[in-house]
Design a protein around this motif. Structure first.
Motif, PDB file in Angstrom:
ATOM      1  N   GLU A  40      31.281 -37.844   6.109  1.00 58.64           N
ATOM      2  CA  GLU A  40      31.994 -39.090   5.822  1.00 58.64           C
ATOM      3  C   GLU A  40      32.111 -39.357   4.322  1.00 58.64           C
ATOM      4  OE1 GLU A  40      29.663 -38.664   8.024  1.00 58.64           O
ATOM      5  OE2 GLU A  40      30.718 -39.046   9.913  1.00 58.64           O
ATOM      6  N   LYS A  41      31.237 -38.714   3.538  1.00 58.74           N
ATOM      7  CA  LYS A  41      31.187 -39.051   2.112  1.00 58.74           C
ATOM      8  C   LYS A  41      31.652 -37.919   1.197  1.00 58.74           C
ATOM      9  CE  LYS A  41      28.243 -42.180   0.630  1.00 58.74           C
ATOM     10  NZ  LYS A  41      27.001 -42.891   0.263  1.00 58.74           N
ATOM     11  N   SER A  42      31.478 -36.688   1.615  1.00 59.67           N
ATOM     12  CA  SER A  42      31.707 -35.600   0.667  1.00 59.67           C
ATOM     13  C   SER A  42      32.235 -34.354   1.359  1.00 59.67           C
ATOM     14  CB  SER A  42      30.395 -35.249  -0.023  1.00 59.67           C
ATOM     15  OG  SER A  42      29.524 -34.688   0.939  1.00 59.67           O
ATOM     16  N   ILE A  43      32.751 -33.442   0.559  1.00 57.63           N
ATOM     17  CA  ILE A  43      33.223 -32.171   1.099  1.00 57.63           C
ATOM     18  C   ILE A  43      32.788 -31.053   0.139  1.00 57.63           C
ATOM     19  CG2 ILE A  43      35.259 -33.166   2.265  1.00 57.63           C
ATOM     20  CD1 ILE A  43      35.970 -31.148  -0.666  1.00 57.63           C
ATOM     21  N   MET A  48      27.279 -33.326   8.599  1.00 60.13           N
ATOM     22  CA  MET A  48      28.470 -32.550   8.946  1.00 60.13           C
ATOM     23  C   MET A  48      29.276 -33.288  10.020  1.00 60.13           C
ATOM     24  SD  MET A  48      29.527 -29.456   7.949  1.00 60.13           S
ATOM     25  CE  MET A  48      30.275 -27.946   8.512  1.00 60.13           C
ATOM     26  N   ASN A  49      30.576 -33.312   9.844  1.00 64.03           N
ATOM     27  CA  ASN A  49      31.445 -34.003  10.783  1.00 64.03           C
ATOM     28  C   ASN A  49      32.606 -33.080  11.147  1.00 64.03           C
ATOM     29  OD1 ASN A  49      33.697 -35.542  11.730  1.00 64.03           O
ATOM     30  ND2 ASN A  49      32.640 -37.410  11.064  1.00 64.03           N
ATOM     31  N   ALA A 107      32.497 -32.293  -3.767  1.00 67.80           N
ATOM     32  CA  ALA A 107      33.210 -33.460  -4.292  1.00 67.80           C
ATOM     33  C   ALA A 107      33.003 -34.663  -3.400  1.00 67.80           C
ATOM     34  CB  ALA A 107      34.701 -33.165  -4.423  1.00 67.80           C
ATOM     35  N   GLU A 108      32.930 -35.836  -4.023  1.00 68.13           N
ATOM     36  CA  GLU A 108      32.844 -37.063  -3.238  1.00 68.13           C
ATOM     37  C   GLU A 108      33.761 -38.117  -3.843  1.00 68.13           C
ATOM     38  OE1 GLU A 108      28.821 -38.396  -3.239  1.00 68.13           O
ATOM     39  OE2 GLU A 108      28.682 -38.451  -5.409  1.00 68.13           O
ATOM     40  N   CYS A 109      34.316 -38.916  -2.960  1.00 64.70           N
ATOM     41  CA  CYS A 109      35.148 -40.022  -3.387  1.00 64.70           C
ATOM     42  C   CYS A 109      34.245 -41.250  -3.328  1.00 64.70           C
ATOM     43  CB  CYS A 109      36.332 -40.159  -2.437  1.00 64.70           C
ATOM     44  SG  CYS A 109      37.407 -41.500  -2.874  1.00 64.70           S
ATOM     45  N   TYR A 110      33.855 -41.762  -4.502  1.00 64.11           N
ATOM     46  CA  TYR A 110      32.807 -42.787  -4.526  1.00 64.11           C
ATOM     47  C   TYR A 110      33.347 -44.205  -4.596  1.00 64.11           C
ATOM     48  CZ  TYR A 110      33.470 -42.770  -9.607  1.00 64.11           C
ATOM     49  OH  TYR A 110      34.008 -42.847 -10.868  1.00 64.11           O
ATOM     50  N   ARG A 111      34.654 -44.347  -4.771  1.00 57.80           N
ATOM     51  CA  ARG A 111      35.201 -45.704  -4.812  1.00 57.80           C
ATOM     52  C   ARG A 111      36.657 -45.681  -4.365  1.00 57.80           C
ATOM     53  NH1 ARG A 111      35.433 -50.804  -4.759  1.00 57.80           N
ATOM     54  NH2 ARG A 111      36.547 -51.972  -6.356  1.00 57.80           N
TER      55      ARG A 111
END
Lengths: 150, 160
Positions: free
Chosen positions: B31-34, B1-2, B103-107
């Motif tokens: 940093e990676k997902s929400i 968590m951030n 959801a994650e932005c992987y690239r």
């Protein structure tokens, strides 16, 4: 409570499709409308400040445009079926071409193939002219869901 | 968590009229997902037909979650328009439970962002839908500065 079947046949008779559309709460929330021109159905999403998803242009929320297209396909299938059932979504894929500006949006669905259980649709959405689409989509829908609506 | 990313996502979601209308909230962010939640609400329920009634709104939830996942992926906030979105529906969501989208932005590339998302209800192990999506990057400096300031929290008075 009217059955879906009687709602659909009444809509075909009167040309007023709103009672069928209002069955789906989210269609009501975003404000989907439908007009029939001969055998063609054109769905309309009137300009609505509550549908904005990009305040800087401003532009309609991409999810709202996709949902509008998905609902267009679901209604088109529901209204075309001999035994009306609310079509249930299997998959949906949308390509965005232009920002949907803060104005009326239109959509039409073409049923590419309708089998006994699955319908395959392609949908186009536009604003100023149909040959200038803001998005296109395709999707598969399950049609044999009648039992759950009896 | 951030907390910093969470606050940024929260400001984004609160600045959009349609998200306010649907009462969507970001409940987790790192940093990676929400993760976004769509609460159970009267305006999305038709009591007469007790079945597939989320019709369409799941698509809006997925688009929102995917778009939000681009926020932690980029150093500076950029308003990224969706290029395409594909959703596979595994099962019918129930009306009595909120819908969650992870959801994650992987690239991330110079021009395009690739995301994937999962929608679930009670059990994250049993998703009701999967989605993949791509977003276009406008490029640094091409996002409306006033809006960017709101999302970055540089101008807190404007948010409230």
């Amino acid at each position: 409570m009217d059955t879906l079947q009687s709602l659909v046949s009444e809509a075909h008779k009167t040309g007023d499709y709103q009672p069928v559309i209002d069955l789906i709460p989210y269609a009501r929330v975003i404000g989907v409308k439908c007009e029939r021109f001969g055998e063609e159905m054109i769905f309309r999403l009137p300009r609505n400040p509550e549908n904005i998803g990009n305040p800087t242009i401003p532009a309609i929320h991409g999810g709202v445009i996709a949902s509008f297209m998905e609902l267009t396909a679901a209604f088109e299938l529901t209204l075309q079926l001999e035994q009306p059932a609310l079509a249930k979504i299997i998959d949906f894929s949308v390509d965005y071409m232009r920002a949907g500006l803060d104005r009326d949006t239109f959509a039409m669905c073409k049923i590419e193939r309708q089998g006994r259980r699955v319908g395959n649709c392609s949908i186009t959405a536009w604003q100023d002219r149909k040959s200038h689409p803001i998005a296109s989509a395709r999707g598969h829908f399950l049609l044999d869901t009648l039992s759950s609506f009896r | 968590m951030n907390a910093h990313i969470l606050a940024k996502c929260q400001r984004f979601i609160e600045s959009l009229a349609h998200m306010r209308k649907l009462k969507m909230r970001v409940i987790r962010a790192d940093e990676k997902s929400i993760t976004v939640v769509l609460p159970v609400q009267e305006q999305l329920i038709n009591h007469a037909f007790d079945t597939y009634m989320h019709g369409g709104v799941l698509t809006t939830l997925v688009d929102t979650a995917s778009s939000l996942s681009t926020i932690p992926a980029l150093k500076e906030y950029e308003l990224c328009p969706t290029l395409d979105l594909r959703i596979d529906h595994m099962s019918t969501p129930v009306l009595s439970q909120p819908l969650y989208a992870y959801a994650e932005c992987y690239r991330v590339t110079r021009n395009v962002l690739f995301t994937r998302a999962t929608v679930y209800q009670e059990n994250p192990e049993k998703p009701v839908a999967y989605a993949i999506s791509t977003f276009m990057r406008p490029g640094e400096g091409n996002t409306d500065p006033a809006f960017k300031a709101v999302i970055d929290g540089d101008n807190v008075e404007e948010v409230n």
